[in-house]
Design a protein around this motif. Structure first.
Motif, PDB file in Angstrom:
ATOM      1  N   PHE A 171      19.387  -9.169  -8.261  1.00  0.00           N
ATOM      2  CA  PHE A 171      18.809 -10.408  -7.762  1.00  0.00           C
ATOM      3  C   PHE A 171      17.288 -10.401  -7.790  1.00  0.00           C
ATOM      4  CE2 PHE A 171      22.281 -12.815  -5.806  1.00  0.00           C
ATOM      5  CZ  PHE A 171      23.293 -11.880  -5.825  1.00  0.00           C
ATOM      6  N   GLY A 172      16.729 -11.604  -7.866  1.00  0.00           N
ATOM      7  CA  GLY A 172      15.313 -11.820  -7.661  1.00  0.00           C
ATOM      8  C   GLY A 172      15.042 -12.158  -6.202  1.00  0.00           C
ATOM      9  N   ARG A 173      13.784 -12.544  -5.934  1.00  0.00           N
ATOM     10  CA  ARG A 173      13.330 -12.744  -4.566  1.00  0.00           C
ATOM     11  C   ARG A 173      13.884 -14.002  -3.921  1.00  0.00           C
ATOM     12  NH1 ARG A 173       6.988 -13.447  -2.925  1.00  0.00           N
ATOM     13  NH2 ARG A 173       7.279 -13.877  -0.743  1.00  0.00           N
ATOM     14  N   GLY A 174      14.084 -15.046  -4.638  1.00  0.00           N
ATOM     15  CA  GLY A 174      14.590 -16.291  -4.071  1.00  0.00           C
ATOM     16  C   GLY A 174      13.524 -17.348  -3.923  1.00  0.00           C
ATOM     17  N   PHE A 179      20.500  -4.467  -4.217  1.00  0.00           N
ATOM     18  CA  PHE A 179      21.756  -3.756  -4.375  1.00  0.00           C
ATOM     19  C   PHE A 179      21.711  -2.424  -3.633  1.00  0.00           C
ATOM     20  CE2 PHE A 179      25.425  -2.001  -6.361  1.00  0.00           C
ATOM     21  CZ  PHE A 179      25.116  -0.714  -6.749  1.00  0.00           C
ATOM     22  N   PHE A 210      24.882  -7.953   3.015  1.00  0.00           N
ATOM     23  CA  PHE A 210      25.940  -8.737   2.380  1.00  0.00           C
ATOM     24  C   PHE A 210      26.934  -7.813   1.700  1.00  0.00           C
ATOM     25  CE2 PHE A 210      24.433 -12.911   3.057  1.00  0.00           C
ATOM     26  CZ  PHE A 210      23.060 -12.927   2.904  1.00  0.00           C
ATOM     27  N   TRP A 236      23.984  -9.703  10.164  1.00  0.00           N
ATOM     28  CA  TRP A 236      22.560  -9.759  10.447  1.00  0.00           C
ATOM     29  C   TRP A 236      22.225  -8.635  11.429  1.00  0.00           C
ATOM     30  CZ3 TRP A 236      19.459 -14.102   8.729  1.00  0.00           C
ATOM     31  CH2 TRP A 236      20.187 -14.998   7.926  1.00  0.00           C
ATOM     32  N   ARG A 247      19.336  -7.866   2.300  1.00  0.00           N
ATOM     33  CA  ARG A 247      18.163  -8.722   2.132  1.00  0.00           C
ATOM     34  C   ARG A 247      17.275  -8.568   3.351  1.00  0.00           C
ATOM     35  NH1 ARG A 247      17.045 -15.100   2.334  1.00  0.00           N
ATOM     36  NH2 ARG A 247      15.008 -15.012   1.337  1.00  0.00           N
ATOM     37  N   GLY A 294      12.607 -12.608   3.714  1.00  0.00           N
ATOM     38  CA  GLY A 294      11.648 -13.102   2.739  1.00  0.00           C
ATOM     39  C   GLY A 294      11.625 -12.355   1.423  1.00  0.00           C
ATOM     40  N   LYS A 295      12.508 -11.413   1.258  1.00  0.00           N
ATOM     41  CA  LYS A 295      12.488 -10.636   0.022  1.00  0.00           C
ATOM     42  C   LYS A 295      13.806 -10.809  -0.742  1.00  0.00           C
ATOM     43  CE  LYS A 295       9.026  -7.395   1.528  1.00  0.00           C
ATOM     44  NZ  LYS A 295       8.561  -5.981   1.531  1.00  0.00           N
ATOM     45  N   GLU A 296      13.897 -10.072  -1.841  1.00  0.00           N
ATOM     46  CA  GLU A 296      15.060 -10.235  -2.699  1.00  0.00           C
ATOM     47  C   GLU A 296      16.288  -9.594  -2.089  1.00  0.00           C
ATOM     48  OE1 GLU A 296      12.513  -8.265  -3.236  1.00  0.00           O
ATOM     49  OE2 GLU A 296      13.030  -6.516  -4.463  1.00  0.00           O
ATOM     50  N   ILE A 297      17.414  -9.947  -2.634  1.00  0.00           N
ATOM     51  CA  ILE A 297      18.671  -9.319  -2.251  1.00  0.00           C
ATOM     52  C   ILE A 297      18.794  -8.050  -3.083  1.00  0.00           C
ATOM     53  CG2 ILE A 297      21.174  -9.572  -2.200  1.00  0.00           C
ATOM     54  CD1 ILE A 297      20.759 -12.605  -2.007  1.00  0.00           C
ATOM     55  N   PRO A 311      25.457 -15.797  -0.411  1.00  0.00           N
ATOM     56  CA  PRO A 311      25.182 -16.471  -1.690  1.00  0.00           C
ATOM     57  C   PRO A 311      26.454 -17.062  -2.292  1.00  0.00           C
ATOM     58  CG  PRO A 311      24.143 -14.311  -1.621  1.00  0.00           C
ATOM     59  CD  PRO A 311      25.056 -14.386  -0.429  1.00  0.00           C
ATOM     60  N   TYR A 313      24.983  -5.228  -0.468  1.00  0.00           N
ATOM     61  CA  TYR A 313      23.613  -5.623  -0.746  1.00  0.00           C
ATOM     62  C   TYR A 313      22.876  -5.780   0.583  1.00  0.00           C
ATOM     63  CZ  TYR A 313      24.618  -7.039  -5.612  1.00  0.00           C
ATOM     64  OH  TYR A 313      24.967  -7.063  -6.948  1.00  0.00           O
ATOM     65  N   ILE A 348      27.211  -5.178 -11.955  1.00  0.00           N
ATOM     66  CA  ILE A 348      26.346  -5.348 -10.788  1.00  0.00           C
ATOM     67  C   ILE A 348      25.264  -6.390 -11.025  1.00  0.00           C
ATOM     68  CG2 ILE A 348      24.744  -4.160  -9.251  1.00  0.00           C
ATOM     69  CD1 ILE A 348      26.209  -1.550 -10.099  1.00  0.00           C
ATOM     70  N   PRO A 349      25.305  -7.515 -10.288  1.00  0.00           N
ATOM     71  CA  PRO A 349      24.203  -8.481 -10.381  1.00  0.00           C
ATOM     72  C   PRO A 349      22.939  -7.909  -9.750  1.00  0.00           C
ATOM     73  CG  PRO A 349      26.174  -9.452  -9.377  1.00  0.00           C
ATOM     74  CD  PRO A 349      26.383  -7.979  -9.421  1.00  0.00           C
ATOM     75  N   PHE A 367      18.695 -18.140  -5.637  1.00  0.00           N
ATOM     76  CA  PHE A 367      18.423 -16.852  -6.272  1.00  0.00           C
ATOM     77  C   PHE A 367      18.929 -16.868  -7.706  1.00  0.00           C
ATOM     78  CE2 PHE A 367      17.227 -14.236  -2.663  1.00  0.00           C
ATOM     79  CZ  PHE A 367      17.817 -14.873  -1.573  1.00  0.00           C
TER      80      PHE A 367
END
Lengths: 116, 112
Positions: free
Chosen positions: B102-105, A45, A91, A112, A37, A40-43, B44, A35, B99-100, B89
């Motif tokens: 995810f949203g923004r958090g 896939f 990730f 990172w 990220r 500031g945005k979503e994680i 996470p 994954y 597969i999960p 999240f």
């Protein structure tokens, strides 16, 4: 028991260079996920391995990204050549074979990446 | 495309207060939801999950509520502590998927 480990933890590279990220899943976990990220945005896939086979790579952004999982053990994610927008946290996660449940998916601490 | 998102990017609370973090989803095929906590410098971590045949599930100091009618998920944290400060999240998995998504958090900040 060791968790999911990722290397390097931090990397700063120049635009145009190559970086290879490594993930060692939990021993015996056949599912391996990458994954990303962006700040500031979503994680988001990227892709999913079952053992050494790519099951779903629909999230890979473009052909500058190459993921491998030799022998169904550790996995590498190579970015070549890196661009500024590739910066973010990458990730890796792993889980045992079978449909996922939340408490069986384990995430690493992330790699990172900063591209300058 | 269908996605999982969050209403509030940042939530600030005082220590001891209850916190509520919200999540909206649009994939009607989603049948399994997970809340994750991401602390600074870490990956996470699983907090709690809920399946679509339930509307509430409780854990230690945390409760997840699911409203399938409006496709809304929330995480309630009781007696919030400074150690709860993190990004939270929600994620969904649909129909036997592996597969999960995810949203923004939401960033939760707990003031002592």
């Amino acid at each position: 028991e060791a968790g999911v480990t990722q290397f390097p933890s931090h990397s700063v590279i120049e635009k145009g260079q190559t970086v290879t990220l490594r993930c060692d899943p939990i021993s015996g976990h056949d599912n391996l996920y990458w994954y990303r990220r962006v700040m500031g945005k979503e994680i988001k896939f990227l892709l999913h391995f079952v053992k050494e086979s790519k099951q779903d790579e629909s999230g890979m952004p473009n052909n500058r990204f190459l993921a491998e999982r030799t022998g169904g053990t550790y996995s590498t994610l190579k970015v070549q050549p890196a661009e500024l927008e590739d910066s973010g946290v990458y990730f890796c996660a792993s889980s045992p074979l079978g449909p996922s449940s939340g408490n069986t998916i384990y995430f690493g601490e992330g790699s990172w990446l900063t591209v300058v | 495309g269908e996605n999982v998102g969050l209403h509030l990017p940042t939530l600030s609370v005082q220590e001891g207060d209850n916190s509520i973090i919200n999540c909206a989803y649009s994939n009607s095929a989603s049948d399994y939801f997970i809340w994750y906590k991401q602390e600074s410098g870490k990956g996470p971590q699983f907090i709690i999950d809920i399946r679509s045949n339930m509307d509430k599930r409780q854990g230690q100091r945390v409760t997840v509520l699911l409203n399938k009618t409006v496709k809304h998920l929330s995480l309630q944290i009781a007696a919030t502590q400074p150690g709860d400060s993190a990004v939270y999240f929600c994620a969904e998995i649909s129909g036997g998927s592996y597969i999960p998504t995810f949203g923004r958090g939401t960033s939760l900040i707990v003031h002592p």
